[in-house]
Design a protein around this motif. Structure first.
Motif, mmCIF file in Angstrom:
data_model
loop_
_atom_site.group_PDB
_atom_site.id
_atom_site.type_symbol
_atom_site.label_atom_id
_atom_site.label_comp_id
_atom_site.label_asym_id
_atom_site.label_seq_id
_atom_site.Cartn_x
_atom_site.Cartn_y
_atom_site.Cartn_z
ATOM 1 N N ALA A 83 0.835 -1.204 0.000
ATOM 2 C CA ALA A 83 0.000 0.000 0.000
ATOM 3 C C ALA A 83 0.869 1.252 0.000
ATOM 4 O O ALA A 83 0.575 2.228 -0.699
ATOM 5 C CB ALA A 83 -0.932 -0.006 1.209
ATOM 6 N N PHE A 84 1.935 1.229 0.783
ATOM 7 C CA PHE A 84 2.869 2.357 0.853
ATOM 8 C C PHE A 84 3.520 2.587 -0.513
ATOM 9 O O PHE A 84 3.637 3.722 -0.982
ATOM 10 C CB PHE A 84 3.917 2.075 1.931
ATOM 11 N N PHE A 85 3.914 1.500 -1.168
ATOM 12 C CA PHE A 85 4.471 1.598 -2.517
ATOM 13 C C PHE A 85 3.490 2.311 -3.445
ATOM 14 O O PHE A 85 3.859 3.238 -4.170
ATOM 15 C CB PHE A 85 4.808 0.204 -3.067
ATOM 16 N N HIS A 86 2.235 1.872 -3.434
ATOM 17 C CA HIS A 86 1.233 2.462 -4.323
ATOM 18 C C HIS A 86 0.965 3.924 -3.972
ATOM 19 O O HIS A 86 0.782 4.761 -4.867
ATOM 20 C CB HIS A 86 -0.068 1.665 -4.280
ATOM 21 N N ALA A 87 0.957 4.255 -2.694
ATOM 22 C CA ALA A 87 0.723 5.648 -2.278
ATOM 23 C C ALA A 87 1.855 6.548 -2.771
ATOM 24 O O ALA A 87 1.604 7.649 -3.283
ATOM 25 C CB ALA A 87 0.590 5.735 -0.758
ATOM 26 N N LYS A 88 3.092 6.086 -2.633
ATOM 27 C CA LYS A 88 4.235 6.876 -3.121
ATOM 28 C C LYS A 88 4.204 7.007 -4.635
ATOM 29 O O LYS A 88 4.498 8.065 -5.178
ATOM 30 C CB LYS A 88 5.558 6.254 -2.653
ATOM 31 N N LYS A 89 3.819 5.945 -5.316
ATOM 32 C CA LYS A 89 3.740 5.972 -6.772
ATOM 33 C C LYS A 89 2.657 6.950 -7.227
ATOM 34 O O LYS A 89 2.846 7.674 -8.211
ATOM 35 C CB LYS A 89 3.457 4.558 -7.295
ATOM 36 N N ALA A 90 1.554 6.998 -6.509
ATOM 37 C CA ALA A 90 0.470 7.941 -6.843
ATOM 38 C C ALA A 90 0.988 9.372 -6.785
ATOM 39 O O ALA A 90 0.706 10.184 -7.675
ATOM 40 C CB ALA A 90 -0.712 7.752 -5.897
ATOM 41 N N ILE A 91 1.778 9.684 -5.762
ATOM 42 C CA ILE A 91 2.328 11.037 -5.622
ATOM 43 C C ILE A 91 3.350 11.327 -6.726
ATOM 44 O O ILE A 91 3.402 12.433 -7.249
ATOM 45 C CB ILE A 91 2.931 11.245 -4.216
ATOM 46 N N GLU A 92 4.136 10.336 -7.098
ATOM 47 C CA GLU A 92 5.079 10.528 -8.214
ATOM 48 C C GLU A 92 4.337 10.923 -9.485
ATOM 49 O O GLU A 92 4.820 11.741 -10.269
ATOM 50 C CB GLU A 92 5.853 9.232 -8.490
ATOM 51 N N LEU A 93 3.176 10.338 -9.681
ATOM 52 C CA LEU A 93 2.400 10.579 -10.902
ATOM 53 C C LEU A 93 1.576 11.861 -10.840
ATOM 54 O O LEU A 93 1.180 12.385 -11.868
ATOM 55 C CB LEU A 93 1.487 9.386 -11.180
ATOM 56 N N ASP A 94 1.296 12.335 -9.631
ATOM 57 C CA ASP A 94 0.527 13.578 -9.468
ATOM 58 C C ASP A 94 1.087 14.350 -8.276
ATOM 59 O O ASP A 94 0.535 14.317 -7.183
ATOM 60 C CB ASP A 94 -0.962 13.281 -9.286
ATOM 61 N N LYS A 95 2.200 15.014 -8.513
ATOM 62 C CA LYS A 95 2.921 15.729 -7.453
ATOM 63 C C LYS A 95 2.118 16.873 -6.828
ATOM 64 O O LYS A 95 2.419 17.309 -5.734
ATOM 65 C CB LYS A 95 4.234 16.277 -8.000
ATOM 66 N N PHE A 106 -0.618 8.892 6.616
ATOM 67 C CA PHE A 106 -1.216 7.745 7.302
ATOM 68 C C PHE A 106 -0.158 6.693 7.625
ATOM 69 O O PHE A 106 -0.214 6.028 8.655
ATOM 70 C CB PHE A 106 -2.330 7.158 6.420
ATOM 71 N N PHE A 107 0.824 6.552 6.756
ATOM 72 C CA PHE A 107 1.817 5.494 6.913
ATOM 73 C C PHE A 107 2.831 5.780 8.024
ATOM 74 O O PHE A 107 3.672 4.942 8.313
ATOM 75 C CB PHE A 107 2.498 5.209 5.572
ATOM 76 N N ASN A 108 2.717 6.929 8.647
ATOM 77 C CA ASN A 108 3.503 7.221 9.837
ATOM 78 C C ASN A 108 2.747 6.788 11.092
ATOM 79 O O ASN A 108 3.344 6.561 12.130
ATOM 80 C CB ASN A 108 3.825 8.719 9.924
ATOM 81 N N ASP A 109 1.430 6.661 10.975
ATOM 82 C CA ASP A 109 0.576 6.322 12.124
ATOM 83 C C ASP A 109 0.370 4.831 12.334
ATOM 84 O O ASP A 109 -0.104 4.419 13.380
ATOM 85 C CB ASP A 109 -0.806 6.973 11.967
ATOM 86 N N ILE A 110 0.684 4.016 11.346
ATOM 87 C CA ILE A 110 0.446 2.577 11.476
ATOM 88 C C ILE A 110 1.567 1.943 12.292
ATOM 89 O O ILE A 110 2.655 2.503 12.413
ATOM 90 C CB ILE A 110 0.323 1.905 10.094
ATOM 91 N N PRO A 111 1.307 0.780 12.873
ATOM 92 C CA PRO A 111 2.349 0.125 13.688
ATOM 93 C C PRO A 111 3.663 -0.102 12.934
ATOM 94 O O PRO A 111 4.737 0.010 13.517
ATOM 95 C CB PRO A 111 1.697 -1.213 14.074
ATOM 96 N N ASP A 112 3.596 -0.380 11.637
ATOM 97 C CA ASP A 112 4.809 -0.615 10.847
ATOM 98 C C ASP A 112 5.613 0.667 10.627
ATOM 99 O O ASP A 112 6.785 0.607 10.287
ATOM 100 C CB ASP A 112 4.454 -1.198 9.471
ATOM 101 N N LYS A 113 4.970 1.820 10.810
ATOM 102 C CA LYS A 113 5.586 3.145 10.656
ATOM 103 C C LYS A 113 6.495 3.195 9.424
ATOM 104 O O LYS A 113 7.696 3.417 9.512
ATOM 105 C CB LYS A 113 6.343 3.539 11.909
ATOM 106 N N LEU A 114 5.895 2.988 8.258
ATOM 107 C CA LEU A 114 6.658 2.950 7.013
ATOM 108 C C LEU A 114 7.178 4.316 6.594
ATOM 109 O O LEU A 114 8.162 4.409 5.868
ATOM 110 C CB LEU A 114 5.794 2.344 5.910
ATOM 111 N N LEU A 115 6.503 5.360 7.045
ATOM 112 C CA LEU A 115 6.975 6.727 6.824
ATOM 113 C C LEU A 115 7.538 7.210 8.163
ATOM 114 O O LEU A 115 6.796 7.348 9.133
ATOM 115 C CB LEU A 115 5.828 7.635 6.361
ATOM 116 N N ASN A 116 8.851 7.428 8.220
ATOM 117 C CA ASN A 116 9.462 7.800 9.494
ATOM 118 C C ASN A 116 9.043 9.210 9.924
ATOM 119 O O ASN A 116 8.467 9.965 9.139
ATOM 120 C CB ASN A 116 10.992 7.650 9.457
ATOM 121 N N ASP A 117 9.329 9.544 11.166
ATOM 122 C CA ASP A 117 8.893 10.831 11.730
ATOM 123 C C ASP A 117 9.457 12.019 10.958
ATOM 124 O O ASP A 117 8.753 12.996 10.708
ATOM 125 C CB ASP A 117 9.299 10.940 13.203
#
Length: 141
Positions: A83-95, A106-117
């Motif tokens: 999901a994080f991959f797709h979210a980043k790709k979406a932003i690449e396509l529409d900056k 959102f990806f900073n709030d999940i337990p996996d914290k894929l987006l660091n602080d």
């Protein structure tokens, strides 16, 4: 309409399902896929969106793939990472899409914290410059 879409996708009739989706608004597409995935928890709906992405890669389809994986299918191993991959790709396509940037936070709030602080703060600052009233971004500053 949603039942027809569900039946077409489950029966792997992607061509007809795509024709049906093409006639829907973005809000309808998002609502229908969220409803279908929460109801069934069936990964076939992600496969359908991925198949559409192969034909025409758009920020919106990456966003749909991301929300499907990050919400109704989040219990699947690796779903948040995909999901994080797709979210980043979406932003690449529409900056310029500020809502996509807010969603990425959102990806900073999940337990996996894929987006660091640090990344979340930097992204939130960019959002605030574009959309000063963003309550989502204000939480990260």
């Amino acid at each position: 309409m949603i039942t027809k879409l569900e039946n077409l996708i489950i029966s792997l009739n992607f061509t007809e399902a795509k024709a049906l989706v093409d006639g829907l608004s973005k809000d309808e597409v998002e609502d229908y896929f969220m409803e279908l995935c929460f109801k069934s928890e069936n990964i076939i709906f992600y496969s359908f969106v991925f198949d559409m992405l192969k034909e025409k890669e758009t920020a919106f389809l990456h966003y749909i793939a991301s929300i499907i994986l990050s919400q109704p299918l989040c219990h699947l191993k690796g779903a948040y990472q995909a999901a994080f991959f797709h979210a980043k790709k979406a932003i690449e396509l529409d900056k310029d899409d500020v809502e996509l940037k807010e969603y990425l936070l959102f990806f900073n709030d999940i337990p996996d914290k894929l987006l660091n602080d640090k990344g979340a703060k930097t992204l939130a600052e960019k959002v605030i410059k574009i959309k000063p009233e963003s309550e989502i971004a204000k939480k990260f500053i």
